[in-house]
Motif scaffolding. Sequence first.
Motif, PDB file in Angstrom:
ATOM      1  N   ALA A   1       0.817  -1.210   0.000  1.00 50.94           N
ATOM      2  CA  ALA A   1       0.000   0.000   0.000  1.00 50.94           C
ATOM      3  C   ALA A   1       0.854   1.265   0.000  1.00 50.94           C
ATOM      4  CB  ALA A   1      -0.930  -0.009   1.216  1.00 50.94           C
ATOM      5  N   ARG A   2       1.886   1.305   0.823  1.00 48.09           N
ATOM      6  CA  ARG A   2       2.701   2.515   0.959  1.00 48.09           C
ATOM      7  C   ARG A   2       3.652   2.739  -0.214  1.00 48.09           C
ATOM      8  NH1 ARG A   2       0.082   5.561   4.354  1.00 48.09           N
ATOM      9  NH2 ARG A   2      -0.081   4.675   6.427  1.00 48.09           N
ATOM     10  N   TYR A   3       4.146   1.639  -0.787  1.00 45.69           N
ATOM     11  CA  TYR A   3       5.177   1.767  -1.814  1.00 45.69           C
ATOM     12  C   TYR A   3       4.699   1.405  -3.213  1.00 45.69           C
ATOM     13  CZ  TYR A   3       8.548   2.417   1.923  1.00 45.69           C
ATOM     14  OH  TYR A   3       9.241   2.908   3.001  1.00 45.69           O
ATOM     15  N   GLY A   4       3.461   0.968  -3.359  1.00 43.51           N
ATOM     16  CA  GLY A   4       2.934   0.632  -4.672  1.00 43.51           C
ATOM     17  C   GLY A   4       3.610  -0.589  -5.288  1.00 43.51           C
ATOM     18  N   LYS A   5       3.996  -1.528  -4.452  1.00 45.15           N
ATOM     19  CA  LYS A   5       4.684  -2.730  -4.923  1.00 45.15           C
ATOM     20  C   LYS A   5       3.692  -3.874  -5.090  1.00 45.15           C
ATOM     21  CE  LYS A   5       9.072  -1.478  -3.019  1.00 45.15           C
ATOM     22  NZ  LYS A   5      10.049  -1.471  -4.056  1.00 45.15           N
ATOM     23  N   THR A   6       4.116  -4.882  -5.852  1.00 40.94           N
ATOM     24  CA  THR A   6       3.301  -6.089  -5.967  1.00 40.94           C
ATOM     25  C   THR A   6       3.515  -6.934  -4.714  1.00 40.94           C
ATOM     26  OG1 THR A   6       5.031  -7.430  -6.995  1.00 40.94           O
ATOM     27  CG2 THR A   6       3.625  -6.109  -8.482  1.00 40.94           C
ATOM     28  N   ARG A   7       2.658  -7.912  -4.537  1.00 41.61           N
ATOM     29  CA  ARG A   7       2.789  -8.816  -3.389  1.00 41.61           C
ATOM     30  C   ARG A   7       4.139  -9.541  -3.440  1.00 41.61           C
ATOM     31  NH1 ARG A   7      -0.142  -9.040   1.211  1.00 41.61           N
ATOM     32  NH2 ARG A   7      -0.065 -11.076   2.149  1.00 41.61           N
ATOM     33  N   ASP A   8       4.529 -10.001  -4.623  1.00 40.86           N
ATOM     34  CA  ASP A   8       5.811 -10.706  -4.763  1.00 40.86           C
ATOM     35  C   ASP A   8       6.992  -9.799  -4.412  1.00 40.86           C
ATOM     36  OD1 ASP A   8       4.644 -13.106  -5.498  1.00 40.86           O
ATOM     37  OD2 ASP A   8       4.934 -12.784  -7.645  1.00 40.86           O
ATOM     38  N   GLU A   9       6.947  -8.550  -4.847  1.00 39.57           N
ATOM     39  CA  GLU A   9       8.027  -7.612  -4.524  1.00 39.57           C
ATOM     40  C   GLU A   9       8.110  -7.389  -3.013  1.00 39.57           C
ATOM     41  OE1 GLU A   9       8.266  -4.641  -8.373  1.00 39.57           O
ATOM     42  OE2 GLU A   9       6.634  -4.342  -6.945  1.00 39.57           O
ATOM     43  N   ALA A  10       6.970  -7.211  -2.386  1.00 41.93           N
ATOM     44  CA  ALA A  10       6.934  -7.002  -0.939  1.00 41.93           C
ATOM     45  C   ALA A  10       7.486  -8.230  -0.208  1.00 41.93           C
ATOM     46  CB  ALA A  10       5.508  -6.694  -0.477  1.00 41.93           C
ATOM     47  N   GLU A  11       7.094  -9.415  -0.651  1.00 39.83           N
ATOM     48  CA  GLU A  11       7.580 -10.648  -0.024  1.00 39.83           C
ATOM     49  C   GLU A  11       9.091 -10.785  -0.186  1.00 39.83           C
ATOM     50  OE1 GLU A  11       6.113 -12.850   1.884  1.00 39.83           O
ATOM     51  OE2 GLU A  11       4.043 -12.169   1.695  1.00 39.83           O
ATOM     52  N   ARG A  12       9.601 -10.448  -1.359  1.00 42.21           N
ATOM     53  CA  ARG A  12      11.059 -10.516  -1.586  1.00 42.21           C
ATOM     54  C   ARG A  12      11.801  -9.531  -0.687  1.00 42.21           C
ATOM     55  NH1 ARG A  12       9.566 -11.405  -7.011  1.00 42.21           N
ATOM     56  NH2 ARG A  12       9.796  -9.203  -7.519  1.00 42.21           N
ATOM     57  N   GLU A  13      11.242  -8.341  -0.517  1.00 49.03           N
ATOM     58  CA  GLU A  13      11.866  -7.365   0.376  1.00 49.03           C
ATOM     59  C   GLU A  13      11.889  -7.869   1.811  1.00 49.03           C
ATOM     60  OE1 GLU A  13      10.523  -3.334   0.161  1.00 49.03           O
ATOM     61  OE2 GLU A  13      10.919  -3.210  -1.990  1.00 49.03           O
ATOM     62  N   ILE A  14      10.800  -8.479   2.236  1.00 52.91           N
ATOM     63  CA  ILE A  14      10.748  -9.033   3.595  1.00 52.91           C
ATOM     64  C   ILE A  14      11.784 -10.139   3.745  1.00 52.91           C
ATOM     65  CG2 ILE A  14       9.334 -10.316   5.248  1.00 52.91           C
ATOM     66  CD1 ILE A  14       6.897  -8.720   4.088  1.00 52.91           C
ATOM     67  N   ASP A  15      11.878 -11.020   2.761  1.00 53.31           N
ATOM     68  CA  ASP A  15      12.886 -12.089   2.805  1.00 53.31           C
ATOM     69  C   ASP A  15      14.294 -11.511   2.909  1.00 53.31           C
ATOM     70  OD1 ASP A  15      10.996 -14.124   2.695  1.00 53.31           O
ATOM     71  OD2 ASP A  15      11.185 -14.374   0.515  1.00 53.31           O
ATOM     72  N   SER A  16      14.577 -10.502   2.121  1.00 51.32           N
ATOM     73  CA  SER A  16      15.892  -9.865   2.136  1.00 51.32           C
ATOM     74  C   SER A  16      16.162  -9.246   3.507  1.00 51.32           C
ATOM     75  CB  SER A  16      15.952  -8.807   1.043  1.00 51.32           C
ATOM     76  OG  SER A  16      17.155  -8.114   1.086  1.00 51.32           O
TER      77      SER A  16
END
Length: 65
Positions: free
Chosen positions: A45-60
């Motif tokens: 919601a805040r960054y306009g990312k896809t679910r996959d992008e958000a999940e990858r950021e969390i993993d990182s």
Amino acid sequence: MNWDIVEGKWNEYKGKAQAQWGELTNDDLDVVEGRRDELAGKIQARYGKTRDEAEREIDSWLNQG
């Protein structure tokens, strides 16, 4: 590190999450309450990312810490 650790110690990790994703507010992080799916949704919601992008950021982020 696995997510169970983060969830169990959310108050400690909340500041680290806010440092990583500065656009998330304290209220956002209070709502998350350590739930990974909620965090991914807030990042989307805040960054306009896809679910996959958000999940990858969390993993990182998890692998850093």
